[in-house]
Design a protein around this motif. Structure first.
Motif, short mmCIF file in Angstrom:
data_model
loop_
_atom_site.label_atom_id
_atom_site.label_comp_id
_atom_site.label_asym_id
_atom_site.label_seq_id
_atom_site.Cartn_x
_atom_site.Cartn_y
_atom_site.Cartn_z
N LEU A 143 1.06 -1.64 -0.13
CA LEU A 143 -0.08 0.38 -0.07
C LEU A 143 0.51 1.20 -0.23
CD1 LEU A 143 -2.47 -0.54 2.24
CD2 LEU A 143 -2.54 -0.78 0.10
N TYR A 144 2.07 1.58 0.53
CA TYR A 144 3.05 2.28 0.76
C TYR A 144 4.34 2.03 0.61
CZ TYR A 144 4.43 6.89 3.21
OH TYR A 144 4.41 7.95 3.67
N PRO A 145 4.69 2.47 -0.83
CA PRO A 145 5.48 1.71 -1.24
C PRO A 145 7.16 2.12 -0.50
CG PRO A 145 4.48 2.30 -2.95
CD PRO A 145 3.98 3.02 -1.82
N THR A 146 8.09 1.51 -0.66
CA THR A 146 9.33 1.73 -0.04
C THR A 146 9.94 2.61 -0.83
OG1 THR A 146 10.76 -0.40 -0.54
CG2 THR A 146 9.53 0.30 2.37
N GLU A 147 10.14 2.53 -2.35
CA GLU A 147 10.97 2.97 -2.93
C GLU A 147 10.81 4.23 -3.40
OE1 GLU A 147 12.02 4.93 -6.81
OE2 GLU A 147 10.19 4.46 -6.87
N ALA A 148 11.88 5.49 -3.36
CA ALA A 148 11.21 7.07 -3.12
C ALA A 148 9.83 7.64 -4.00
CB ALA A 148 12.72 8.09 -3.75
N ARG A 149 10.59 7.39 -5.52
CA ARG A 149 8.97 8.07 -6.19
C ARG A 149 8.03 7.23 -6.49
NH1 ARG A 149 12.48 8.98 -11.65
NH2 ARG A 149 14.68 10.43 -11.02
N ALA A 150 8.43 6.16 -6.01
CA ALA A 150 6.24 5.54 -5.64
C ALA A 150 6.25 5.86 -4.64
CB ALA A 150 6.94 4.10 -6.02
N LYS A 151 6.63 6.42 -3.97
CA LYS A 151 6.15 6.62 -2.25
C LYS A 151 5.73 7.75 -2.46
CE LYS A 151 7.66 6.98 2.74
NZ LYS A 151 8.72 6.46 4.00
N ALA A 152 6.62 8.53 -2.82
CA ALA A 152 6.32 9.82 -3.09
C ALA A 152 4.56 10.82 -4.04
CB ALA A 152 7.26 11.39 -4.16
N ARG A 153 4.78 9.54 -4.88
CA ARG A 153 3.43 9.80 -5.70
C ARG A 153 2.20 9.41 -4.53
NH1 ARG A 153 3.56 12.39 -9.45
NH2 ARG A 153 4.94 11.06 -10.84
N VAL A 154 2.31 8.32 -3.87
CA VAL A 154 1.13 8.09 -2.69
C VAL A 154 1.04 9.13 -1.95
CG1 VAL A 154 0.44 6.38 -1.35
CG2 VAL A 154 1.37 4.85 -3.05
N ASP A 155 2.46 9.69 -1.08
CA ASP A 155 2.20 10.96 -0.54
C ASP A 155 1.88 12.11 -0.85
OD1 ASP A 155 3.31 9.66 1.96
OD2 ASP A 155 5.00 9.94 1.23
N GLN A 156 1.98 12.21 -2.00
CA GLN A 156 1.58 13.82 -3.08
C GLN A 156 -0.90 13.14 -2.94
OE1 GLN A 156 2.34 14.85 -7.01
NE2 GLN A 156 0.77 13.08 -7.56
N TRP A 157 -0.48 12.50 -2.73
CA TRP A 157 -2.30 12.06 -3.20
C TRP A 157 -2.80 12.59 -1.62
CZ3 TRP A 157 -4.63 14.00 -7.00
CH2 TRP A 157 -4.33 14.16 -8.71
N ILE A 158 -2.06 11.71 -0.41
CA ILE A 158 -2.57 12.18 0.62
C ILE A 158 -2.69 13.58 1.24
CG2 ILE A 158 -1.76 11.24 2.83
CD1 ILE A 158 -0.91 8.32 1.82
N ASP A 159 -1.78 14.09 0.85
CA ASP A 159 -1.44 15.23 0.62
C ASP A 159 -2.31 15.84 0.77
OD1 ASP A 159 0.55 15.26 3.25
OD2 ASP A 159 2.02 15.30 1.60
N TRP A 160 -2.71 16.00 -0.93
CA TRP A 160 -3.81 16.84 -1.30
C TRP A 160 -4.87 16.80 -1.17
CZ3 TRP A 160 -7.67 15.33 -4.52
CH2 TRP A 160 -8.46 16.07 -5.42
#
Length: 207
Positions: A82-99
Protein backbone atom coordinates in the motif's frame (compact mmCIF):
# COMPACT_ATOMS: atom_id res chain seq x y z
CA UNK A 1 -3.01 -5.11 20.38
CA UNK A 2 -3.31 -1.75 18.66
CA UNK A 3 -5.62 0.63 20.53
CA UNK A 4 -7.59 3.17 18.47
CA UNK A 5 -9.34 6.04 20.23
CA UNK A 6 -12.17 7.68 18.30
CA UNK A 7 -15.77 7.20 17.24
CA UNK A 8 -16.37 5.17 14.08
CA UNK A 9 -18.48 7.90 12.44
CA UNK A 10 -15.46 10.24 12.23
CA UNK A 11 -14.00 10.39 8.72
CA UNK A 12 -10.49 10.58 10.16
CA UNK A 13 -11.01 7.61 12.47
CA UNK A 14 -12.37 5.64 9.52
CA UNK A 15 -9.08 6.23 7.67
CA UNK A 16 -7.30 4.31 10.41
CA UNK A 17 -9.90 1.55 10.66
CA UNK A 18 -9.95 0.97 6.91
CA UNK A 19 -6.14 1.00 6.72
CA UNK A 20 -5.99 -1.61 9.48
CA UNK A 21 -8.25 -3.92 7.47
CA UNK A 22 -6.19 -3.45 4.30
CA UNK A 23 -2.92 -4.18 6.16
CA UNK A 24 -4.35 -6.91 8.37
CA UNK A 25 -3.78 -5.31 11.77
CA UNK A 26 -5.97 -6.44 14.68
CA UNK A 27 -7.16 -3.58 16.86
CA UNK A 28 -9.42 -2.50 19.66
CA UNK A 29 -11.40 0.70 19.22
CA UNK A 30 -12.78 2.95 21.96
CA UNK A 31 -15.50 5.56 21.45
CA UNK A 32 -14.13 9.05 22.05
CA UNK A 33 -15.41 12.35 20.66
CA UNK A 34 -18.72 14.19 20.40
CA UNK A 35 -21.50 12.07 21.85
CA UNK A 36 -19.06 9.75 23.61
CA UNK A 37 -16.17 10.15 26.02
CA UNK A 38 -14.89 13.71 26.06
CA UNK A 39 -11.57 14.50 24.41
CA UNK A 40 -11.20 17.46 26.79
CA UNK A 41 -10.35 15.31 29.79
CA UNK A 42 -6.83 15.33 31.25
CA UNK A 43 -6.56 11.64 30.32
CA UNK A 44 -7.14 12.31 26.62
CA UNK A 45 -5.23 15.59 26.47
CA UNK A 46 -2.18 13.76 27.77
CA UNK A 47 -2.37 11.66 24.59
CA UNK A 48 -3.28 14.45 22.15
CA UNK A 49 -3.09 18.09 23.27
CA UNK A 50 -5.28 19.06 20.31
CA UNK A 51 -8.23 17.15 21.84
CA UNK A 52 -9.02 15.48 18.51
CA UNK A 53 -9.51 11.92 17.29
CA UNK A 54 -8.06 9.59 16.20
CA UNK A 55 -5.24 8.67 18.52
CA UNK A 56 -3.49 5.31 18.48
CA UNK A 57 -1.53 3.53 21.17
CA UNK A 58 0.83 0.87 19.83
CA UNK A 59 2.51 -0.64 22.89
CA UNK A 60 4.02 2.47 24.51
CA UNK A 61 3.95 4.54 21.31
CA UNK A 62 1.27 7.26 21.01
CA UNK A 63 0.45 8.94 17.72
CA UNK A 64 -2.18 11.40 16.47
CA UNK A 65 -3.01 12.94 13.06
CA UNK A 66 -4.82 10.45 10.85
CA UNK A 67 -2.53 10.64 7.82
CA UNK A 68 0.56 10.23 10.00
CA UNK A 69 -1.11 7.25 11.64
CA UNK A 70 -1.91 5.40 8.43
CA UNK A 71 1.61 6.01 7.10
CA UNK A 72 3.07 4.70 10.35
CA UNK A 73 0.89 1.59 10.33
CA UNK A 74 1.79 0.76 6.73
CA UNK A 75 5.49 1.26 7.46
CA UNK A 76 5.50 -0.75 10.69
CA UNK A 77 3.20 -3.61 9.75
CA UNK A 78 4.43 -4.79 6.35
CA UNK A 79 2.18 -2.52 4.32
CA UNK A 80 4.59 -1.96 1.43
CA UNK A 81 1.89 -3.18 -0.98
CA UNK A 82 0.00 0.00 0.00
CA UNK A 83 2.87 2.36 0.81
CA UNK A 84 5.95 1.66 -1.32
CA UNK A 85 9.48 2.01 -0.02
CA UNK A 86 10.90 3.12 -3.39
CA UNK A 87 11.27 6.90 -3.24
CA UNK A 88 9.34 7.95 -6.33
CA UNK A 89 6.47 5.51 -5.90
CA UNK A 90 6.18 6.54 -2.25
CA UNK A 91 6.22 10.23 -3.18
CA UNK A 92 3.36 9.67 -5.62
CA UNK A 93 1.25 8.14 -2.86
CA UNK A 94 2.21 10.92 -0.43
CA UNK A 95 1.33 13.56 -3.02
CA UNK A 96 -2.30 12.45 -3.15
CA UNK A 97 -2.59 11.90 0.60
CA UNK A 98 -1.36 15.46 1.14
CA UNK A 99 -3.62 16.83 -1.61
CA UNK A 100 -6.63 15.34 0.11
CA UNK A 101 -5.65 16.92 3.43
CA UNK A 102 -4.59 20.33 2.17
CA UNK A 103 -6.71 21.04 -0.92
CA UNK A 104 -9.67 18.66 -1.21
CA UNK A 105 -10.64 18.90 2.47
CA UNK A 106 -10.65 22.68 2.37
CA UNK A 107 -12.80 22.69 -0.75
CA UNK A 108 -15.68 20.77 0.86
CA UNK A 109 -15.61 22.08 4.43
CA UNK A 110 -18.10 24.97 4.06
CA UNK A 111 -20.55 23.02 1.90
CA UNK A 112 -20.45 20.02 4.22
CA UNK A 113 -21.02 22.15 7.31
CA UNK A 114 -23.93 23.90 5.57
CA UNK A 115 -25.71 21.03 3.84
CA UNK A 116 -25.00 18.10 6.16
CA UNK A 117 -24.29 19.57 9.57
CA UNK A 118 -26.75 22.46 9.04
CA UNK A 119 -24.43 24.80 10.90
CA UNK A 120 -26.02 28.25 11.44
CA UNK A 121 -22.62 29.84 10.77
CA UNK A 122 -22.49 28.29 7.28
CA UNK A 123 -25.74 29.41 5.66
CA UNK A 124 -24.63 32.32 3.47
CA UNK A 125 -26.02 31.50 0.01
CA UNK A 126 -23.18 33.12 -1.93
CA UNK A 127 -20.51 31.44 0.18
CA UNK A 128 -22.30 28.10 -0.21
CA UNK A 129 -22.51 28.45 -4.00
CA UNK A 130 -18.80 29.31 -4.15
CA UNK A 131 -17.95 26.35 -1.92
CA UNK A 132 -19.96 23.91 -4.05
CA UNK A 133 -18.28 25.20 -7.18
CA UNK A 134 -14.84 24.87 -5.61
CA UNK A 135 -15.61 21.34 -4.42
CA UNK A 136 -16.71 20.38 -7.92
CA UNK A 137 -13.52 21.84 -9.36
CA UNK A 138 -11.39 19.66 -7.08
CA UNK A 139 -13.45 16.58 -7.89
CA UNK A 140 -12.85 17.30 -11.57
CA UNK A 141 -9.11 17.24 -10.85
CA UNK A 142 -9.58 13.83 -9.25
CA UNK A 143 -11.72 12.65 -12.17
CA UNK A 144 -8.95 13.53 -14.64
CA UNK A 145 -6.38 11.70 -12.53
CA UNK A 146 -8.53 8.59 -12.27
CA UNK A 147 -9.25 8.68 -15.98
CA UNK A 148 -5.49 8.82 -16.57
CA UNK A 149 -4.65 5.87 -14.30
CA UNK A 150 -7.74 3.87 -15.22
CA UNK A 151 -7.98 2.49 -11.71
CA UNK A 152 -6.74 4.14 -8.52
CA UNK A 153 -5.52 7.55 -7.55
CA UNK A 154 -1.75 6.95 -7.64
CA UNK A 155 -1.67 4.24 -10.31
CA UNK A 156 -3.18 0.96 -11.41
CA UNK A 157 -3.00 -0.62 -7.93
CA UNK A 158 -4.84 0.30 -4.74
CA UNK A 159 -2.57 2.29 -2.42
CA UNK A 160 -2.65 4.05 0.93
CA UNK A 161 -3.69 7.25 -0.88
CA UNK A 162 -7.01 5.65 -1.81
CA UNK A 163 -8.03 5.50 1.85
CA UNK A 164 -8.37 9.25 2.49
CA UNK A 165 -9.36 9.96 -1.12
CA UNK A 166 -11.98 7.21 -1.09
CA UNK A 167 -13.55 8.54 2.09
CA UNK A 168 -13.71 12.01 0.57
CA UNK A 169 -15.43 10.56 -2.50
CA UNK A 170 -18.01 8.97 -0.22
CA UNK A 171 -18.58 12.37 1.39
CA UNK A 172 -19.02 13.92 -2.05
CA UNK A 173 -21.73 11.49 -3.10
CA UNK A 174 -23.50 11.59 0.26
CA UNK A 175 -23.75 15.41 0.41
CA UNK A 176 -27.01 16.74 -1.11
CA UNK A 177 -25.74 19.04 -3.85
CA UNK A 178 -25.69 19.09 -7.65
CA UNK A 179 -23.02 16.62 -8.74
CA UNK A 180 -21.46 17.10 -12.18
CA UNK A 181 -21.06 13.99 -14.28
CA UNK A 182 -17.66 12.54 -13.36
CA UNK A 183 -17.50 9.05 -14.90
CA UNK A 184 -14.05 8.12 -13.61
CA UNK A 185 -14.97 9.12 -10.05
CA UNK A 186 -18.19 7.10 -10.27
CA UNK A 187 -16.31 4.04 -11.53
CA UNK A 188 -13.75 4.50 -8.76
CA UNK A 189 -16.49 4.66 -6.15
CA UNK A 190 -17.90 1.34 -7.37
CA UNK A 191 -14.43 -0.19 -7.48
CA UNK A 192 -13.78 0.80 -3.86
CA UNK A 193 -17.17 -0.58 -2.82
CA UNK A 194 -15.95 -4.08 -3.63
CA UNK A 195 -13.22 -3.91 -0.96
CA UNK A 196 -14.09 -5.47 2.43
CA UNK A 197 -12.45 -2.64 4.38
CA UNK A 198 -14.42 -0.06 2.48
CA UNK A 199 -17.68 -1.92 3.00
CA UNK A 200 -16.99 -1.89 6.72
CA UNK A 201 -15.73 1.66 7.17
CA UNK A 202 -16.13 3.60 3.94
CA UNK A 203 -19.72 4.67 4.34
CA UNK A 204 -19.92 6.70 7.53
CA UNK A 205 -18.79 3.89 9.76
CA UNK A 206 -21.59 1.47 8.88
CA UNK A 207 -21.53 -1.63 6.62
Amino acid sequence: MLRILGKASSINVRKVLWACVEIGIPFEREDWGTGFRSTQTPEFLALNPNAMVPVIQDDDFILWESNSIIRYLASRYNGAHLYPTEARAKARVDQWIDWQASDLNKSWSYAFMSLVRHSPEHQDSQALAAACSNWSRHMEILDRQLDSTGAYVSGDEFSLADVPIGLSVNRWFETPLAHPNLPAVSDYYERLSRRPGYRLYGRNGTP
